[in-house]
Design a protein around this motif. Structure first.
Motif, short mmCIF file in Angstrom:
data_model
loop_
_atom_site.label_atom_id
_atom_site.label_comp_id
_atom_site.label_asym_id
_atom_site.label_seq_id
_atom_site.Cartn_x
_atom_site.Cartn_y
_atom_site.Cartn_z
N PRO A 125 0.83 -1.21 0.00
CA PRO A 125 0.00 0.00 0.00
C PRO A 125 0.86 1.26 0.00
CG PRO A 125 0.01 -1.03 2.17
CD PRO A 125 0.68 -1.98 1.25
N LYS A 126 0.35 2.29 -0.66
CA LYS A 126 1.08 3.56 -0.73
C LYS A 126 0.70 4.46 0.44
CE LYS A 126 1.22 3.45 -5.79
NZ LYS A 126 0.85 4.18 -7.04
N ASP A 127 1.49 5.51 0.60
CA ASP A 127 1.16 6.49 1.63
C ASP A 127 -0.22 7.07 1.31
OD1 ASP A 127 2.19 8.36 3.88
OD2 ASP A 127 1.41 9.74 2.36
N GLY A 128 -1.09 7.10 2.31
CA GLY A 128 -2.44 7.60 2.11
C GLY A 128 -3.46 6.51 1.84
N ALA A 129 -3.02 5.26 1.80
CA ALA A 129 -3.94 4.16 1.54
C ALA A 129 -4.75 3.82 2.79
CB ALA A 129 -3.17 2.92 1.08
N VAL A 130 -5.87 3.13 2.57
CA VAL A 130 -6.70 2.65 3.67
C VAL A 130 -6.90 1.16 3.49
CG1 VAL A 130 -8.88 2.89 4.92
CG2 VAL A 130 -7.92 4.87 3.72
N GLU A 131 -6.53 0.39 4.50
CA GLU A 131 -6.67 -1.06 4.50
C GLU A 131 -7.80 -1.45 5.46
OE1 GLU A 131 -4.32 -2.10 1.92
OE2 GLU A 131 -3.18 -3.34 3.35
N GLY A 132 -8.56 -2.45 5.09
CA GLY A 132 -9.66 -2.89 5.95
C GLY A 132 -9.66 -4.39 6.16
N TRP A 133 -10.09 -4.81 7.34
CA TRP A 133 -10.23 -6.23 7.68
C TRP A 133 -11.60 -6.43 8.30
CZ3 TRP A 133 -6.65 -9.94 6.44
CH2 TRP A 133 -5.40 -9.48 6.01
N ARG A 134 -12.31 -7.47 7.85
CA ARG A 134 -13.65 -7.74 8.38
C ARG A 134 -13.83 -9.24 8.55
NH1 ARG A 134 -19.24 -6.03 8.15
NH2 ARG A 134 -20.29 -7.64 9.39
N PHE A 135 -14.27 -9.63 9.75
CA PHE A 135 -14.58 -11.04 10.01
C PHE A 135 -16.07 -11.23 9.76
CE2 PHE A 135 -15.60 -14.77 12.60
CZ PHE A 135 -14.59 -15.63 12.21
N ALA A 136 -16.40 -12.04 8.76
CA ALA A 136 -17.81 -12.24 8.41
C ALA A 136 -17.95 -13.38 7.44
CB ALA A 136 -18.39 -10.96 7.79
N ARG A 137 -19.19 -13.83 7.28
CA ARG A 137 -19.50 -14.77 6.22
C ARG A 137 -19.61 -13.99 4.92
NH1 ARG A 137 -22.16 -16.96 10.65
NH2 ARG A 137 -21.81 -19.20 10.93
N SER A 138 -19.27 -14.64 3.84
CA SER A 138 -19.34 -13.98 2.55
C SER A 138 -20.79 -13.68 2.20
CB SER A 138 -18.71 -14.85 1.47
OG SER A 138 -18.87 -14.27 0.19
N SER A 139 -21.03 -12.51 1.66
CA SER A 139 -22.37 -12.12 1.24
C SER A 139 -22.41 -12.05 -0.27
CB SER A 139 -22.74 -10.75 1.84
OG SER A 139 -24.01 -10.34 1.39
N GLY A 140 -22.58 -13.22 -0.91
CA GLY A 140 -22.60 -13.28 -2.37
C GLY A 140 -21.22 -13.01 -2.94
N GLU A 141 -21.17 -12.48 -4.14
CA GLU A 141 -19.90 -12.22 -4.80
C GLU A 141 -19.23 -10.96 -4.26
OE1 GLU A 141 -20.58 -12.06 -8.94
OE2 GLU A 141 -21.17 -14.16 -9.14
N SER A 142 -20.01 -10.07 -3.64
CA SER A 142 -19.46 -8.80 -3.19
C SER A 142 -18.75 -8.90 -1.84
CB SER A 142 -20.58 -7.75 -3.09
OG SER A 142 -21.56 -8.16 -2.16
N GLY A 143 -18.97 -9.99 -1.10
CA GLY A 143 -18.34 -10.12 0.19
C GLY A 143 -18.99 -9.20 1.22
N THR A 144 -18.41 -9.14 2.40
CA THR A 144 -18.93 -8.30 3.48
C THR A 144 -17.84 -7.34 3.93
OG1 THR A 144 -20.31 -10.16 4.19
CG2 THR A 144 -20.07 -8.32 5.72
N PRO A 145 -17.89 -6.09 3.53
CA PRO A 145 -16.82 -5.13 3.83
C PRO A 145 -16.88 -4.62 5.27
CG PRO A 145 -18.57 -4.04 2.65
CD PRO A 145 -18.93 -5.50 2.69
N PRO A 146 -15.82 -3.99 5.74
CA PRO A 146 -15.85 -3.37 7.07
C PRO A 146 -16.95 -2.32 7.14
CG PRO A 146 -13.60 -3.49 6.22
CD PRO A 146 -14.51 -3.84 5.08
N ARG A 147 -17.49 -2.12 8.32
CA ARG A 147 -18.57 -1.15 8.48
C ARG A 147 -18.06 0.27 8.71
NH1 ARG A 147 -21.68 -4.87 12.79
NH2 ARG A 147 -19.49 -5.35 13.22
N GLY A 148 -16.75 0.41 9.03
CA GLY A 148 -16.19 1.74 9.21
C GLY A 148 -15.92 2.43 7.88
#
Length: 215
Positions: free
Chosen positions: A60-83
């Motif tokens: 990741p570059k300076d200024g990037a945002v990384e996210g981690w979410r523990f969840a079951r997959s919601s279809g093809e889109s997955g389940t992103p962080p809520r923040g």
């Protein structure tokens, strides 16, 4: 008359087939649904996008945002962080340093329904990681949390929360087996049903034998 005899002779076989079919259906494991896991996400503007490469291969570059979410997959889109994937909100007060980059991190431990058995999801947290310019996504996560990986290298727990969270030294491996000396209601019901059908099958066989003996 012949039709009646065939019906009598076929009855035991039909009941037996029903027993075997029931045994197979009840013995088959029920679908446990999708297993919850730690998903790796990256900011795409103000939205989240599922990472196309693993954290160990991502820089990741300076200024990037990384996210981690523990969840079951919601279809093809997955389940992103809520923040929100907002670098300014997370890293705005962290000064830039020479030879380093700033990466905002959002860690969402998910909902109680997705949590491993007996675990309670901690509150989500955000952090600003100041890391060397060549740091990977894995380095960034290690800077702000305590990740654990499985044998394949996939992140399976963060801050002792996940499918492979390290147990306390005094804890014994958890099992889903019923306590000794007790049977689950499901297994008891299955035994009763199978027993009743077997009795019907045996009774049908005896009736068939008696009728053939009279002929």
């Amino acid at each position: 008359m012949l039709t009646a005899r065939l019906r009598v002779l076929a009855a035991p076989g039909f009941v037996l087939a029903l027993v075997l079919g029931l045994v197979g259906a009840l013995a088959a494991p029920a679908s446990a649904g999708t297993t919850a896991f730690w998903g790796y996400w990256q900011a795409d503007g103000s939205k989240w996008a599922f990472a196309q490469t693993g954290p160990a291969s991502t820089h990741p570059k300076d200024g990037a945002v990384e996210g981690w979410r523990f969840a079951r997959s919601s279809g093809e889109s997955g389940t992103p962080p809520r923040g929100a994937a907002d670098f300014g909100e997370i890293c705005g007060s962290t000064p830039k340093q020479a030879g380093a980059k700033r990466v905002a991190v959002v860690i969402d431990y998910g909902e109680s329904a997705d949590a491993p058995a007996g675990a309670t999801p901690p509150a989500a947290k955000t952090s600003c990681a100041s890391v060397p310019k060549n740091a990977t996504g894995s380095d960034v996560l290690t800077k702000v949390a305590r990740p654990q990986a499985d044998k394949s290298g996939l992140i399976c727990a963060i801050d002792a929360f996940g499918t492979c969270a390290a147990a306390a030294p005094s804890s014994s491996p958890s099992t889903t087996a019923a306590p000794a000396g007790k049977k689950s209601a499901g297994s008891t019901a299955v035994s009763v049903i199978i027993g009743a059908l077997l009795v019907l099958a045996a009774g049908g066989s005896m009736m068939a034998v008696r009728r053939r003996a009279r002929l």
